[in-house]
Scaffold this active site. Structure first.
Site, PDB file in Angstrom:
ATOM      1  N   ASP A  17       3.856  -5.144   3.694  1.00 33.45           N
ATOM      2  CA  ASP A  17       3.348  -4.020   4.476  1.00 33.45           C
ATOM      3  C   ASP A  17       4.147  -3.935   5.769  1.00 33.45           C
ATOM      4  O   ASP A  17       3.969  -4.753   6.662  1.00 33.45           O
ATOM      5  CB  ASP A  17       1.859  -4.233   4.762  1.00 33.45           C
ATOM      6  N   GLU A  50      -5.424   2.061   1.805  1.00 29.97           N
ATOM      7  CA  GLU A  50      -5.344   0.911   2.706  1.00 29.97           C
ATOM      8  C   GLU A  50      -5.636   1.336   4.130  1.00 29.97           C
ATOM      9  O   GLU A  50      -6.321   0.625   4.877  1.00 29.97           O
ATOM     10  CB  GLU A  50      -3.955   0.267   2.617  1.00 29.97           C
ATOM     11  N   GLU A  51      -5.112   2.498   4.520  1.00 29.30           N
ATOM     12  CA  GLU A  51      -5.298   2.969   5.885  1.00 29.30           C
ATOM     13  C   GLU A  51      -6.745   3.360   6.173  1.00 29.30           C
ATOM     14  O   GLU A  51      -7.117   3.539   7.329  1.00 29.30           O
ATOM     15  CB  GLU A  51      -4.365   4.150   6.169  1.00 29.30           C
ATOM     16  N   HIS A  99       1.904   4.685  12.888  1.00 26.15           N
ATOM     17  CA  HIS A  99       0.785   5.614  12.682  1.00 26.15           C
ATOM     18  C   HIS A  99       1.007   6.956  13.373  1.00 26.15           C
ATOM     19  O   HIS A  99       0.045   7.641  13.727  1.00 26.15           O
ATOM     20  CB  HIS A  99      -0.539   4.991  13.134  1.00 26.15           C
ATOM     21  N   ASP A 133       5.507   2.471   7.417  1.00 21.59           N
ATOM     22  CA  ASP A 133       4.145   2.030   7.098  1.00 21.59           C
ATOM     23  C   ASP A 133       3.508   2.996   6.100  1.00 21.59           C
ATOM     24  O   ASP A 133       2.857   3.941   6.497  1.00 21.59           O
ATOM     25  CB  ASP A 133       3.319   1.965   8.377  1.00 21.59           C
ATOM     26  N   HIS A 169       0.837  -1.206   0.000  1.00 19.50           N
ATOM     27  CA  HIS A 169       0.000   0.000   0.000  1.00 19.50           C
ATOM     28  C   HIS A 169       0.867   1.249   0.000  1.00 19.50           C
ATOM     29  O   HIS A 169       1.901   1.326   0.666  1.00 19.50           O
ATOM     30  CB  HIS A 169      -1.037  -0.018   1.125  1.00 19.50           C
TER      31      HIS A 169
END
Length: 506
Positions: free
Chosen positions: A351, A322-323, A451, A290, A278
């Site tokens: 990922d 994707e998130e 994140h 990420d 992603h």
């Protein structure tokens, strides 16, 4: 498969002019003899991968992040398209509309010591319908908590009865523990007692410590409500007279994101090997581990394979949104005709492959650890075997990671396409046994910046990224020449045994 990119093309070209030099400088010309794991892994260098990550970091520096629906994601698409064009591919870009959600919610301790909790890790808003929004700063008052938690679930009745709020001071924020009644009951009881906001936290037994997202009909609820982990609740309880800010502010609209694809020039179009990562980050973060790590390693692999005469058709994919819930890969699979789905021999997913406190995780395709919460398509175990052999051949440890459907392979396994891939860890804590095997620090998250805004170019373990870039190249080139262990097809147009017939499981 995908339509040529037309809508918004002029806007993309304008940004492409800015990033294209990053895509075409510094790369060695791809060699058509990069057709074995040894040759391809030599060509896929750490420096080549890092060049792509530097470009993604620069994009985030300019735009603030690379989240789907935002300018940084569009610039990331342009970068990948430019790099693929420069390598000789004819990439395609698949647009799709999605519900863009911008979450500006806050859970901060204002006093006695300022602490800002992390969205989607420490706390989040509820899925009550309708969702009340607001911004409240006030003292916190605990409501009938059971701490330490009872031995069994639903021991706590915190907030379940109006009597629990006896002595509650109107205007304060109610701190309520998960327990034996519906969250909506607790919220309405808090509102009736004069609470200005509510913080729910998990009950605390094993399996009941992380984030739980309450749902339910909340018609008539007017105060903001957030939900937090058990640890956050305990921290608030242990603070002397905490003053906390609770803000629920969630905006939505419809925006466009894009998937990017590139196919090998050669290979059997009826026997397709797919490999994907992603491309988007979370909001307000550069997303370099990420998932810049998977994006960059896959991109460099594609570049160095661009002239290889493969037996299978190889389709590289960079997924959007994707998130936001695997939306790009889900859109691709959902709109792919059954006949085209059946041509996909397998899907490889990458990922987070450079986590700073890493482990070498391989999706558990044979469910030998017994943790898969979803059905695993036949053939996935054989994909796992390729990765296990890679690490074993290098004398490196590896281990199973849960085949959970948490990343973009989820939509593929949902239609019974074999899948596999790599993962080096996110918010979970490294165990002492893992620290002994891989190095790093026990009791610390595999990626403490998961994140978060600190997921920058410096948030990488370069050894893990280098090793996994080679693992990615090895798996892709292995299956590009021979998918027989997965679907019995060994050479273009020659089937040795019947390929599995696939469909959406009932």
């Amino acid at each position: 498969m995908t339509q040529r990119y037309r809508r918004g093309r002029l806007a993309l070209i304008s940004v492409l002019a800015l990033v294209l030099p990053l895509a075409v400088t510094g790369h060695a010309l791809a060699d058509p003899t990069n057709n074995t794991p040894a040759k391809l892994t030599k060509a896929v260098t750490l420096n080549g991968v890092l060049r792509h990550l530097d470009a993604l970091q620069a994009i985030s520096n300019t735009h603030g992040d690379r989240a789907a629906g935002r300018p940084g994601y569009q610039a990331s698409v342009n970068y990948v398209v430019g790099a693929l064009n420069a390598a000789g591919y004819t990439p395609t870009v698949q647009p799709f509309d999605f519900t863009y959600l911008e979450d500006n919610s806050v859970l901060d301790v204002i006093a006695p010591i300022f602490t800002s909790y992390r969205k989607d890790l420490d706390f989040t808003y509820t899925d009550f319908a309708p969702r009340a929004e607001g911004d409240v700063t006030a003292a916190v008052q605990a409501v009938d908590l059971v701490l330490p938690p009872g031995a069994t679930a639903n021991t706590s009745t915190s907030g379940c009865e109006a009597a629990d709020f006896a002595g509650f001071v109107p205007g304060k924020i109610a701190l309520i523990q998960r327990g034996s009644c519906n969250f909506t009951v607790k919220a309405f009881n808090a509102q009736a007692a004069g609470a200005a906001a509510v913080i729910f936290f998990n009950e605390g037994q094993p399996g009941r410590t992380g984030l739980v997202i309450p749902i339910g009909d909340a018609t008539g609820l007017t105060i903001p409500v957030v939900t937090a982990t058990f640890d956050v609740g305990v921290q608030l309880v242990n603070l002397p007279s905490p003053v906390v800010r609770v803000k629920v502010d969630v905006n939505t609209d419809t925006r466009t994101a894009w998937n990017v694809f590139a196919e090998s020039q050669y290979g059997n179009a009826n026997n397709v090997v797919m490999a994907g990562a992603h491309l988007d980050s979370v909001q307000n973060g550069p997303g370099i581990n990420d998932n810049g790590s998977g994006t960059a390693a896959l991109l460099e692999t594609a570049i160095q394979m661009s002239k290889v005469k493969t037996n299978a058709k190889v389709r590289f994919a960079w997924w959007g949104a994707e998130e936001s819930g695997l939306l790009g890969s889900d859109h691709y699979v959902a709109t792919l005709p059954q006949a085209e789905q059946s041509k996909i021999a397998l899907y490889l997913n990458f990922d987070m492959v450079g986590s700073p406190n890493h482990f070498f995780g391989i999706y558990d395709g044979d469910d030998s650890s017994g943790t898969a919460p979803v059905p695993i398509p036949p053939g996935s175990a054989q994909i796992e075997d390729v990765f296990e052999k890679f690490y074993a051949d290098r004398g490196l440890p590896s281990e199973d990671t849960e085949f959970s459907g948490r990343s973009d392979y989820g939509p593929f396994i949902a239609v019974n396409i074999p899948a596999g891939g790599l993962f080096t860890g996110a918010e979970e804590l490294k165990t002492a046994a893992q620290a002994a095997r891989y190095g790093g620090t026990a009791g610390v998250a595999f990626d403490a910046c998961y994140h978060q805004p600190c997921d920058t170019r410096s948030n990488l373990n370069l050894t893990a990224l280098d090793v996994n870039s080679d693992a990615i190249a090895t798996a892709v080139i292995t299956f590009a020449f021979d998918t027989s262990t997965v679907n019995s097809v060994r050479a273009p147009g020659k089937s040795h045994g019947r390929a599995p017939q696939r469909g959406v499981p009932s």
